[in-house]
Design a protein around this motif. Sequence first.
Motif, PDB file in Angstrom:
ATOM      1  N   ASP A 174      -0.959   3.668   1.506  1.00 38.22           N
ATOM      2  CA  ASP A 174      -2.054   2.732   1.780  1.00 38.22           C
ATOM      3  C   ASP A 174      -2.870   2.405   0.540  1.00 38.22           C
ATOM      4  OD1 ASP A 174      -1.224   2.620   4.387  1.00 38.22           O
ATOM      5  OD2 ASP A 174      -2.813   3.921   5.164  1.00 38.22           O
ATOM      6  N   ASN A 177      -0.918  -0.128  -1.381  1.00 43.12           N
ATOM      7  CA  ASN A 177      -1.005  -1.421  -0.696  1.00 43.12           C
ATOM      8  C   ASN A 177      -2.359  -2.077  -0.947  1.00 43.12           C
ATOM      9  OD1 ASN A 177       1.568  -1.567   0.517  1.00 43.12           O
ATOM     10  ND2 ASN A 177       0.921  -0.185   2.147  1.00 43.12           N
ATOM     11  N   ARG A 178      -3.413  -1.294  -0.881  1.00 37.90           N
ATOM     12  CA  ARG A 178      -4.751  -1.856  -1.126  1.00 37.90           C
ATOM     13  C   ARG A 178      -4.869  -2.397  -2.550  1.00 37.90           C
ATOM     14  NH1 ARG A 178      -6.196   2.575   2.259  1.00 37.90           N
ATOM     15  NH2 ARG A 178      -7.120   1.799   4.188  1.00 37.90           N
ATOM     16  N   SER A 185      -4.259  -5.876   3.158  1.00 34.44           N
ATOM     17  CA  SER A 185      -4.658  -4.505   3.502  1.00 34.44           C
ATOM     18  C   SER A 185      -5.967  -4.503   4.271  1.00 34.44           C
ATOM     19  CB  SER A 185      -4.773  -3.651   2.242  1.00 34.44           C
ATOM     20  OG  SER A 185      -3.500  -3.488   1.648  1.00 34.44           O
TER      21      SER A 185
END
Length: 193
Positions: A174, A177-178, A185
């Motif tokens: 995550d 992805n951010r 996201s």
Amino acid sequence: MDIDAWWTLIERARTAVADRADDRNLPDDPLPSALTDLLAELDAAEIIEFALLEIQVTDSAYLRPLWNAAYLIEGGCGDDGFMDFRDGLVLQGRETFTRAVADPDSLAGLPVVVLMSGEDGGWIGYEGLSYLAREAYGRVTGETKSFDAAMEAAVPQMDRPARASGEDWDVEDDDENRRRLPRLSALFLDEDD
């Protein structure tokens, strides 16, 4: 048929269905039928040209960053799902397609993607864009055997990517992805993750 004429057909179909052009989740999604109707106005050779260009266009989006964006948007995305995603992205029109290929995070600005991030449904993918050309060919010629034969002869001669290209990352990470897809996201990842 050149690429501009190809995209013009997509845009004409989108214009024909107006405000119903973006969401493939509609129970009576009108865009595939509108495009099939336009293709059926062409001669058989032009329909085959359309189908071959469709392969080239979707192959141009066979990119890892876009695949990772599709994974976020759809909550997972395998090989077949990514084919459907790219077909649906084509149906979003040339401008959206081109922007998404260059910057997958731009998909966060699409109303259908925003809709998908909530509980209200929506869907961007479309299974089988190539089937539309085959159906139109059948309408024009009364058969599809020669369409299938032409495609079977031409596709192996095409220079097609063996695998998705571009920078990849662990789509389950995550934080990564951010960093790489901040807008998507923000829509699809919980703040607490």
